[in-house]
Design an enzyme around this catalytic site. Structure first.
Site, short mmCIF file in Angstrom:
data_model
loop_
_atom_site.label_atom_id
_atom_site.label_comp_id
_atom_site.label_asym_id
_atom_site.label_seq_id
_atom_site.Cartn_x
_atom_site.Cartn_y
_atom_site.Cartn_z
N CYS A 33 0.86 -1.18 0.00
CA CYS A 33 0.00 0.00 0.00
C CYS A 33 0.90 1.23 0.00
O CYS A 33 2.02 1.18 -0.51
CB CYS A 33 -0.96 -0.02 1.19
SG CYS A 33 -0.13 -0.09 2.79
N MET A 34 0.46 2.33 0.57
CA MET A 34 1.24 3.55 0.52
C MET A 34 2.52 3.48 1.35
O MET A 34 3.52 4.12 1.03
CB MET A 34 0.39 4.74 0.98
CG MET A 34 -0.75 5.08 0.04
SD MET A 34 -1.72 6.47 0.62
CE MET A 34 -0.53 7.80 0.45
#
Length: 535
Positions: free
Chosen positions: A28-29
């Site tokens: 993810c981020m």
């Protein structure tokens, strides 16, 4: 700061059990998300000690290594490359198990000997002592295997609570949509700014179309991801959810009321896709193969589609309307108190992974009102975190390792990515995590107070916060909205800094235990009698 993603990936792979233990890779981020075959083969302490690793998190379904924004993508790419190479090498080793090494030579032969001249080795007689040793080794291996299986089962049961399972599924459905939400939200902010300034009137309609197209069809993407997550056919999930946004539903009447395109939004699309998945599974379990190809997709679309039109869209629309009404009432009536609570509790929610439950609420508000009023309030938690980290940096000026971590993580914190500071600074220290929450509460109360006074602050997309949220702000005029949001950030910075500086660190923190010039103990710490105090 990770300078060589390949070196980091190479350090991580053996610590998570090697290629054979990794079943899936994603990111993810900020986090590298790994699926593991055997959790007991992971060395947690060694992973945390790898340079650049900010922490590890486990949610039951995946093992997550926190690396920070920007870095995680490069490390994931390198990790996948090493993983593929490792699996190929393992396959080659298995192929060579017939007695030949990787060069095609017979590993068990004498050089220059051919097959006909090789005399079979006589197996040595097994003595009772050797037999006992072998049995003991086998018993030990079996015991260790059973112990590992028991640990894995207990860990899986502990993390397989209904709440954690539901939140994981929500995250897997909505997190992949965040990049599109960010991009479209920023384009929408640019279009709004140009409209307010009356610049480039020929370009703004095109920008509006670009930013609105994804939101108009987001139900289809939610349906696709939902069916994929629940084990159905993704395209059927998207097909069933597409009815939610089809303009022709305006001709359909449910409960005496004509439906509106988009009614129920992402909540209706999610419910429709879940229903469609269960209908599909039911059909596939009962229909023979010759009929399955034709009847399963037909019945999936027909049954779940009709129930979506006549039940789910209406029900989800009522829930979505209630969410919007509740959010508006919460901030306009109890804004300061609501901001205090939301801003103060958001960091613990992020730490536990419970913040994923808010993604459908944000998306619903954006669909209904064009922006979410909750995100700017929750973003104040990151401001408190930045202030707390700055105070730690000032107080612990002799801890060069920690100060280096803060310097590398602070830019991400200013842009709203708080996990590097959470797992690298405040959470390991303990009390600074609590004082960071105090700063977030103060910033949230500031924004909530202005909401009570009539100045609403919203965000046109989810994902960014901190200074990265400015292009996404919406409400009662960008300049006023930006002023209130900026004031909240400054409040969070200041209160987080002061609370941490005075109360977040133990007495004496930051003072050297020796004279920095002479490297000798301070006079008060030297052994021997202390000088008499003057009377």
């Amino acid at each position: 700061m990770i300078k060589d993603p390949h070196a980091t990936a190479a350090a991580l792979l053996p610590l998570v059990g090697g290629p054979a233990n990794v079943t899936s890779v994603a990111h993810c981020m900020t986090r590298l998300r790994l699926g593991l075959a055997d959790r007991s083969r992971v060395d947690d302490e060694a992973l945390r000690a790898v340079p650049g690793v900010l922490g590890v998190v486990e949610d039951g379904a995946s093992y997550q290594v926190v690396l920070g924004p920007g870095v995680v993508g490069r490390v994931t790419t390198a990790f996948e490359t090493l993983l593929a190479a490792g699996r190929i090498g393992t396959a080659d080793d298995r192929a060579d198990g017939d007695g030949r090494n990787g060069d095609g030579e017979d590993g068990g032969k004498t050089a220059g000997a051919d097959d006909a001249s090789v005399t079979p080795a006589v197996a040595p007689a097994v003595t009772p002592a050797a037999d006992t040793t072998a049995d003991t080794a086998a018993d030990t291996a079996d015991a260790l295997a059973r112990r590992g299986a028991e640990l894995k089962a207990r860990q899986k049961a502990r993390n397989a609570t209904p709440l954690k399972t539901a939140l994981r599924r929500v995250a897997d459905i909505f997190v992949p949509l965040i990049p599109a939400l960010i991009g479209c939200g920023i384009v929408a902010g640019i279009a709004g700014l140009l409209t307010n300034l009356r610049w480039l009137p020929g370009l703004t309609p095109a920008l509006t179309a670009l930013s609105s197209a994804f939101m108009a069809l987001i139900a289809v993407f939610v349906g696709h991801n939902t069916a994929k997550e629940f084990g159905g056919t993704p395209v059927l999930g998207g097909a069933v959810a597409a009815v939610v946004v089809y303009p022709g539903v305006a001709k359909v009447t449910a409960f005496g009321t004509a439906l509106a395109p988009g009614q129920g939004g992402v909540l209706g699309a999610l419910a429709a896709a879940v229903l469609g998945t269960y209908v599909e599974k039911w059909c596939r379990a009962r229909l023979p193969g010759t009929l399955d190809v034709l009847l399963t997709p037909t019945l999936t679309v027909l049954v779940s589609g009709l129930l979506t039109l006549y039940v789910l869209m209406y029900a989800a629309g009522e829930v979505a309307t209630a969410i919007g009404t509740a959010a508006d009432w919460l901030l306009t009536t109890t804004g300061a108190l609501a901001g205090l609570i939301l801003g103060g509790l958001f960091l613990p929610l992020v730490m536990l992974g419970l913040h994923q439950a808010l993604i459908p609420i944000h998306t619903t508000l954006i669909e209904q009102q064009g922006h979410t009023v909750l995100l700017p309030v929750l973003a104040m938690a990151g401001a408190g975190q930045v202030g707390a980290a700055a105070a730690v940096y000032v107080r612990l000026r002799h801890d060069t390792s920690l100060r280096t971590t803060i310097r590398s993580a602070l830019p991400a914190g200013l842009l709203g990515v708080g996990e590097p500071l959470i797992y690298g600074v405040s959470l390991p220290l303990g009390r600074p995590f609590l004082t960071a929450c105090v700063g977030g509460a103060a910033g949230g109360a500031f924004v909530g107070l202005f909401a009570m006074l009539g100045t609403e602050v919203g965000a046109t997309a989810i994902g960014p916060s901190g200074w990265a949220l400015f292009p996404l702000l919406a409400g009662g005029g960008w300049a006023v909205t930006a002023g209130v949001y900026g004031g909240g950030l400054l409040t969070g910075y200041a209160v987080g800094f002061l609370a941490t500086y005075f109360f977040g660190l133990p007495d004496g923190a930051g003072r050297p235990v020796c004279d920095p010039e002479k490297h000798e103990p301070r006079p008060a710490d030297r052994p021997g009698p202390r000088p008499a105090s003057p009377r």
